[in-house]
Design a protein around this motif. Structure first.
Motif, PDB file in Angstrom:
ATOM      1  N   UNK A  86       0.895  -1.271   0.147  1.00  0.00           N
ATOM      2  CA  UNK A  86      -0.009   0.080   0.082  1.00  0.00           C
ATOM      3  C   UNK A  86       0.777   1.130  -0.049  1.00  0.00           C
ATOM      4  N   UNK A  87       0.282   2.376  -0.489  1.00  0.00           N
ATOM      5  CA  UNK A  87       0.839   3.634  -0.535  1.00  0.00           C
ATOM      6  C   UNK A  87      -0.069   4.599   0.196  1.00  0.00           C
ATOM      7  N   UNK A  88       0.397   5.286   1.194  1.00  0.00           N
ATOM      8  CA  UNK A  88      -0.515   6.380   1.749  1.00  0.00           C
ATOM      9  C   UNK A  88       0.310   7.928   1.686  1.00  0.00           C
ATOM     10  N   UNK A  89      -0.696   8.739   1.607  1.00  0.00           N
ATOM     11  CA  UNK A  89      -0.074  10.236   1.535  1.00  0.00           C
ATOM     12  C   UNK A  89      -1.184  11.008   2.015  1.00  0.00           C
ATOM     13  N   UNK A  90      -0.880  12.232   2.394  1.00  0.00           N
ATOM     14  CA  UNK A  90      -1.952  13.279   2.833  1.00  0.00           C
ATOM     15  C   UNK A  90      -1.532  14.485   1.841  1.00  0.00           C
ATOM     16  N   UNK A  91      -3.029  15.081   1.490  1.00  0.00           N
ATOM     17  CA  UNK A  91      -2.813  16.528   0.623  1.00  0.00           C
ATOM     18  C   UNK A  91      -4.093  17.007   1.353  1.00  0.00           C
ATOM     19  N   UNK A  92      -4.224  18.423   0.531  1.00  0.00           N
ATOM     20  CA  UNK A  92      -5.144  19.236   1.080  1.00  0.00           C
ATOM     21  C   UNK A  92      -5.858  19.828  -0.259  1.00  0.00           C
ATOM     22  N   UNK A  93      -6.884  20.499   0.387  1.00  0.00           N
ATOM     23  CA  UNK A  93      -7.861  21.132  -0.548  1.00  0.00           C
ATOM     24  C   UNK A  93      -8.478  22.192   0.131  1.00  0.00           C
ATOM     25  N   UNK A  94      -8.473  23.624  -0.560  1.00  0.00           N
ATOM     26  CA  UNK A  94      -9.097  24.827   0.048  1.00  0.00           C
ATOM     27  C   UNK A  94     -10.543  24.812  -0.779  1.00  0.00           C
ATOM     28  N   UNK A  95     -11.514  25.513  -0.151  1.00  0.00           N
ATOM     29  CA  UNK A  95     -12.661  25.855  -0.943  1.00  0.00           C
ATOM     30  C   UNK A  95     -13.232  27.169  -0.275  1.00  0.00           C
ATOM     31  N   UNK A  96     -13.967  27.888  -1.261  1.00  0.00           N
ATOM     32  CA  UNK A  96     -14.657  29.203  -1.029  1.00  0.00           C
ATOM     33  C   UNK A  96     -15.944  28.822  -0.350  1.00  0.00           C
ATOM     34  N   UNK A  97     -16.512  27.557  -0.041  1.00  0.00           N
ATOM     35  CA  UNK A  97     -17.605  27.283   0.599  1.00  0.00           C
ATOM     36  C   UNK A  97     -17.434  26.393   1.701  1.00  0.00           C
ATOM     37  N   UNK A  98     -18.296  26.301   2.577  1.00  0.00           N
ATOM     38  CA  UNK A  98     -18.175  25.315   3.793  1.00  0.00           C
ATOM     39  C   UNK A  98     -18.540  23.845   3.297  1.00  0.00           C
ATOM     40  N   UNK A  99     -18.686  23.578   2.259  1.00  0.00           N
ATOM     41  CA  UNK A  99     -18.944  22.247   1.835  1.00  0.00           C
ATOM     42  C   UNK A  99     -18.609  21.966   0.341  1.00  0.00           C
ATOM     43  N   UNK A 100     -18.448  20.789  -0.162  1.00  0.00           N
ATOM     44  CA  UNK A 100     -18.021  20.524  -1.595  1.00  0.00           C
ATOM     45  C   UNK A 100     -17.948  18.887  -1.612  1.00  0.00           C
ATOM     46  N   UNK A 101     -17.365  18.568  -2.572  1.00  0.00           N
ATOM     47  CA  UNK A 101     -16.990  16.861  -2.833  1.00  0.00           C
ATOM     48  C   UNK A 101     -15.832  17.115  -3.844  1.00  0.00           C
TER      49      UNK A 101
END
Length: 135
Positions: A86-101
């Protein structure tokens, strides 16, 4: 371990599991900025190694605005995942709204050099404030 993750999908013996996490300390709702990290685990249940070469993300905010992100590898790597590994990693995502997908795919190659796409399952990005409004 699967219970830890919120979403999972398997394509050609490769399972992708995802766990998003809201980052309150990096969010500024008063300025229209919400941030999440997400932990991805890619598991190779096949009999031969596979290599992740590319990524394609479709990120949709709470207003329905879509952004597509394409690139090589994940967090600067193009990992080879051995059988049973397995390979694990962590990344991120900003949004201009309080929810999304988010959802997407990885471009992989098998041991014979054959290219194939692996599904990244859709997962929700929901801030605590958006969760309270939904309940």
């Amino acid at each position: 371990m699967a219970a830890f993750f919120d979403a999972e999908a398997t394509t050609r013996g490769v399972t992708v599991r995802v766990k998003p996490h809201y980052l309150a300390d990096q969010s500024a709702p008063e300025r229209g900025h919400w941030a999440w990290s997400y932990h991805i685990r890619i598991e190779n249940h096949g009999a031969a190694p596979v290599q992740l070469l590319t990524r394609h993300w479709v990120i949709t905010d709470g207003r329905g605005r879509r952004q597509e992100v394409r690139g090589d590898g994940v967090v600067g790597e193009q990992p080879v995942i051995p059988p049973g590994g397995a390979h694990d990693y962590v990344s991120g995502c900003p949004l201009e709204t309080p929810q999304g997908h988010m959802a997407g795919s990885y471009g992989m190659v098998d041991a014979d050099g054959g290219a194939f796409e692996v599904v990244i399952p859709a997962f929700a990005l929901v801030s605590p404030a958006a969760r309270r409004l939904a309940n």
